[in-house]
Design a protein around this motif. Structure first.
Motif, PDB file in Angstrom:
ATOM      1  N   THR A 105       0.828  -1.199   0.000  1.00 31.18           N
ATOM      2  CA  THR A 105       0.000   0.000   0.000  1.00 31.18           C
ATOM      3  C   THR A 105       0.864   1.250   0.000  1.00 31.18           C
ATOM      4  N   VAL A 106       0.634   2.090  -0.989  1.00 33.92           N
ATOM      5  CA  VAL A 106       1.310   3.377  -1.062  1.00 33.92           C
ATOM      6  C   VAL A 106       0.551   4.363  -0.190  1.00 33.92           C
ATOM      7  N   SER A 107       1.259   5.239   0.504  1.00 34.23           N
ATOM      8  CA  SER A 107       0.604   6.200   1.392  1.00 34.23           C
ATOM      9  C   SER A 107      -0.332   7.099   0.591  1.00 34.23           C
ATOM     10  N   PRO A 108      -1.452   7.529   1.211  1.00 29.77           N
ATOM     11  CA  PRO A 108      -2.425   8.361   0.483  1.00 29.77           C
ATOM     12  C   PRO A 108      -1.814   9.621  -0.116  1.00 29.77           C
ATOM     13  N   GLN A 109      -0.890  10.262   0.596  1.00 31.09           N
ATOM     14  CA  GLN A 109      -0.261  11.472   0.074  1.00 31.09           C
ATOM     15  C   GLN A 109       0.453  11.205  -1.242  1.00 31.09           C
ATOM     16  N   LEU A 110       1.164  10.087  -1.299  1.00 36.86           N
ATOM     17  CA  LEU A 110       1.873   9.735  -2.532  1.00 36.86           C
ATOM     18  C   LEU A 110       0.907   9.292  -3.617  1.00 36.86           C
ATOM     19  N   ALA A 111      -0.101   8.510  -3.247  1.00 38.52           N
ATOM     20  CA  ALA A 111      -1.055   8.008  -4.235  1.00 38.52           C
ATOM     21  C   ALA A 111      -1.761   9.153  -4.958  1.00 38.52           C
ATOM     22  N   ARG A 112      -1.985  10.264  -4.248  1.00 39.05           N
ATOM     23  CA  ARG A 112      -2.672  11.406  -4.863  1.00 39.05           C
ATOM     24  C   ARG A 112      -1.868  12.031  -5.996  1.00 39.05           C
ATOM     25  N   LEU A 113      -0.557  11.807  -6.008  1.00 46.23           N
ATOM     26  CA  LEU A 113       0.275  12.377  -7.072  1.00 46.23           C
ATOM     27  C   LEU A 113      -0.141  11.896  -8.460  1.00 46.23           C
ATOM     28  N   ALA A 114      -0.713  10.703  -8.523  1.00 49.33           N
ATOM     29  CA  ALA A 114      -1.062  10.125  -9.822  1.00 49.33           C
ATOM     30  C   ALA A 114      -2.393  10.623 -10.356  1.00 49.33           C
ATOM     31  N   HIS A 146       2.870  -6.952  -9.726  1.00 45.50           N
ATOM     32  CA  HIS A 146       3.022  -6.364  -8.393  1.00 45.50           C
ATOM     33  C   HIS A 146       3.495  -4.918  -8.486  1.00 45.50           C
ATOM     34  N   LEU A 147       4.486  -4.652  -9.330  1.00 46.16           N
ATOM     35  CA  LEU A 147       5.036  -3.299  -9.455  1.00 46.16           C
ATOM     36  C   LEU A 147       4.051  -2.340 -10.116  1.00 46.16           C
ATOM     37  N   ALA A 148       3.225  -2.843 -11.025  1.00 44.14           N
ATOM     38  CA  ALA A 148       2.303  -1.976 -11.760  1.00 44.14           C
ATOM     39  C   ALA A 148       1.037  -1.649 -10.979  1.00 44.14           C
ATOM     40  N   ALA A 149       0.681  -2.480 -10.014  1.00 47.23           N
ATOM     41  CA  ALA A 149      -0.591  -2.325  -9.300  1.00 47.23           C
ATOM     42  C   ALA A 149      -0.768  -0.963  -8.638  1.00 47.23           C
ATOM     43  N   PRO A 150       0.243  -0.385  -7.954  1.00 49.44           N
ATOM     44  CA  PRO A 150       0.025   0.914  -7.308  1.00 49.44           C
ATOM     45  C   PRO A 150      -0.313   2.048  -8.278  1.00 49.44           C
ATOM     46  N   PHE A 151      -0.064   1.837  -9.573  1.00 44.09           N
ATOM     47  CA  PHE A 151      -0.355   2.860 -10.573  1.00 44.09           C
ATOM     48  C   PHE A 151      -1.727   2.654 -11.220  1.00 44.09           C
ATOM     49  N   GLY A 152      -2.518   1.756 -10.643  1.00 45.07           N
ATOM     50  CA  GLY A 152      -3.860   1.508 -11.149  1.00 45.07           C
ATOM     51  C   GLY A 152      -3.891   0.616 -12.371  1.00 45.07           C
ATOM     52  N   PRO A 197      10.137   2.421   1.798  1.00 45.01           N
ATOM     53  CA  PRO A 197      10.580   1.826   0.524  1.00 45.01           C
ATOM     54  C   PRO A 197       9.511   1.780  -0.561  1.00 45.01           C
ATOM     55  N   VAL A 198       8.276   1.367  -0.238  1.00 53.02           N
ATOM     56  CA  VAL A 198       7.258   1.287  -1.278  1.00 53.02           C
ATOM     57  C   VAL A 198       6.917   2.679  -1.802  1.00 53.02           C
ATOM     58  N   ASP A 199       6.881   3.687  -0.921  1.00 52.24           N
ATOM     59  CA  ASP A 199       6.612   5.050  -1.359  1.00 52.24           C
ATOM     60  C   ASP A 199       7.763   5.586  -2.205  1.00 52.24           C
ATOM     61  N   ALA A 200       8.986   5.243  -1.818  1.00 51.40           N
ATOM     62  CA  ALA A 200      10.149   5.700  -2.583  1.00 51.40           C
ATOM     63  C   ALA A 200      10.125   5.111  -3.996  1.00 51.40           C
ATOM     64  N   PHE A 201       9.785   3.821  -4.113  1.00 52.03           N
ATOM     65  CA  PHE A 201       9.686   3.218  -5.439  1.00 52.03           C
ATOM     66  C   PHE A 201       8.584   3.884  -6.248  1.00 52.03           C
ATOM     67  N   PHE A 202       7.424   4.068  -5.641  1.00 50.08           N
ATOM     68  CA  PHE A 202       6.288   4.665  -6.352  1.00 50.08           C
ATOM     69  C   PHE A 202       6.653   6.058  -6.863  1.00 50.08           C
ATOM     70  N   LEU A 203       7.255   6.876  -6.009  1.00 50.14           N
ATOM     71  CA  LEU A 203       7.608   8.244  -6.399  1.00 50.14           C
ATOM     72  C   LEU A 203       8.695   8.233  -7.468  1.00 50.14           C
ATOM     73  N   ARG A 204       9.687   7.374  -7.317  1.00 45.68           N
ATOM     74  CA  ARG A 204      10.757   7.286  -8.324  1.00 45.68           C
ATOM     75  C   ARG A 204      10.183   6.937  -9.691  1.00 45.68           C
ATOM     76  N   ALA A 205       9.350   5.911  -9.752  1.00 44.19           N
ATOM     77  CA  ALA A 205       8.799   5.469 -11.035  1.00 44.19           C
ATOM     78  C   ALA A 205       7.883   6.523 -11.636  1.00 44.19           C
ATOM     79  N   LEU A 206       7.028   7.129 -10.795  1.00 46.40           N
ATOM     80  CA  LEU A 206       6.093   8.123 -11.303  1.00 46.40           C
ATOM     81  C   LEU A 206       6.836   9.366 -11.784  1.00 46.40           C
ATOM     82  N   LEU A 207       7.821   9.808 -11.018  1.00 46.42           N
ATOM     83  CA  LEU A 207       8.625  10.966 -11.412  1.00 46.42           C
ATOM     84  C   LEU A 207       9.314  10.705 -12.748  1.00 46.42           C
ATOM     85  N   LEU A 208       9.978   9.550 -12.883  1.00 49.61           N
ATOM     86  CA  LEU A 208      10.687   9.245 -14.127  1.00 49.61           C
ATOM     87  C   LEU A 208       9.717   9.124 -15.290  1.00 49.61           C
TER      88      LEU A 208
END
Length: 317
Positions: free
Chosen positions: A9-18, A51-57, A225-236
């Motif tokens: 689960t990605v934190s709500p603050q990070l999830a809102r970035l998408a 697994h890696l793609a799921a947090p991005f919907g 770690p999960v938030d860091a991965f999510f932010l790294r991938a989304l930023l890139l």
């Protein structure tokens, strides 16, 4: 390594970035393979990709469809071991992401020598070849200044030759160098660049990226770690999307307040801050055809022309 199919689960603050972003399965997987897999060419288990793609919907059905399409388009190569499918970059896919990576992860550009590389495609080249060349050259950072005419102020000659050779286009393309004459003003060229490349639209895209991500820069190093991965991938993913619209013009041809400069520095600093935690997450999550994910921190730290030491007490990979 234990099989993982549960979704972190990605934190709500990070999830809102998408919110409001178009995160297509194909393009998101290209981002992940270019950022995560290219430095250590391994084939990832399909379950890890899901697994890696799921947090991005992006659900498992979309991942399966996307991997099939990317394999058909010669981005990925598929391997089957028992009942499991694994996907790695194909030779052509690795070439594409390596070429794009030279722009995405570039440090400060060298001083421009005033020369341009021009690529002129013969008018009798078949339509499919012209379309393929246009796609590959735009991906490489060339700008289409007229039908069949592409220009780049800092072209990599070896990468260009690889593109033309792979497309079997050497007999249909002329490659030339050009330079502005000192006796003439640069102003018409500056205006031509702004019109041709729609620099106003590109600047607006850079500003939108800065508004979305820069507020998180100061806290990036302390993320889970999960938030860091999510932010790294989304930023890139978003950085790549804007950068590949940017013609990468030399400073002398850009407006004084060009936001691309600030965006590049922000991305460099945030990527560096996120690197260790996001890599920890990937090593704990990803399974490959030949075992655990290989370490690549040393190479990854060289990206954007920056390098940072891992905090004391933490082992280098």
């Amino acid at each position: 390594m234990a099989t993982r199919l549960d979704i972190d689960t990605v934190s709500p603050q990070l999830a809102r970035l998408a919110r409001g972003l178009k995160l297509g399965a194909n393009s998101m997987l290209v981002t992940l393979f270019g950022d995560v897999v290219a430095p250590r060419p391994q084939a990832l288990w399909l379950g890890s990709l899901i697994h890696l793609a799921a947090p991005f919907g992006i659900n498992d059905r979309l991942v399966r469809t996307a991997t099939f399409r990317l394999a058909a388009d010669d981005w990925l190569s598929a391997t089957r071991l028992g009942r499991r499918s694994y996907y790695g970059l194909s030779e052509a896919g690795l070439q594409r992401v390596t070429h794009a990576g030279k722009r995405i992860y570039a440090g400060e550009a060298a001083q421009w020598d005033g020369r341009w590389t021009l690529v002129l495609v013969r008018g009798d080249a078949r339509a499919t070849l012209r379309q393929q060349l246009k796609r590959e050259l735009l991906w490489e950072g060339f700008g289409a200044i007229a039908p069949g005419v592409f220009a780049h102020p800092r072209a990599d000659a070896s990468s260009l030759r690889e593109i033309l050779t792979a497309a079997k286009a050497l007999d249909y393309v002329a490659v030339m160098e050009a330079a502005s004459l000192a006796a003439f003003s640069l102003e018409p060229l500056q205006v031509l660049m702004q019109q041709t490349f729609r620099l106003g639209d590109v600047a607006a895209a850079w500003q939108a990226l800065l508004r979305r991500f820069s507020p998180l820069l100061d806290s990036a190093a302390g993320l889970a770690p999960v938030d860091a991965f999510f932010l790294r991938a989304l930023l890139l993913h978003e950085y790549r999307r804007v950068l590949l619209r940017d013609p990468d013009l030399p400073e002398v041809l850009l407006p004084a307040d060009w936001p691309g400069r600030t965006a590049r520095m922000m991305c460099r600093d945030m990527y560096t801050a996120l690197l260790d935690a996001s890599e920890d997450y990937l090593h704990a999550t990803v399974e490959t055809a030949d075992g655990p994910l290989q370490g690549a921190r040393r190479e990854l730290r060289k990206r954007f022309g920056a390098g940072t030491a891992r905090p004391a007490g933490q082992p280098a990979a």
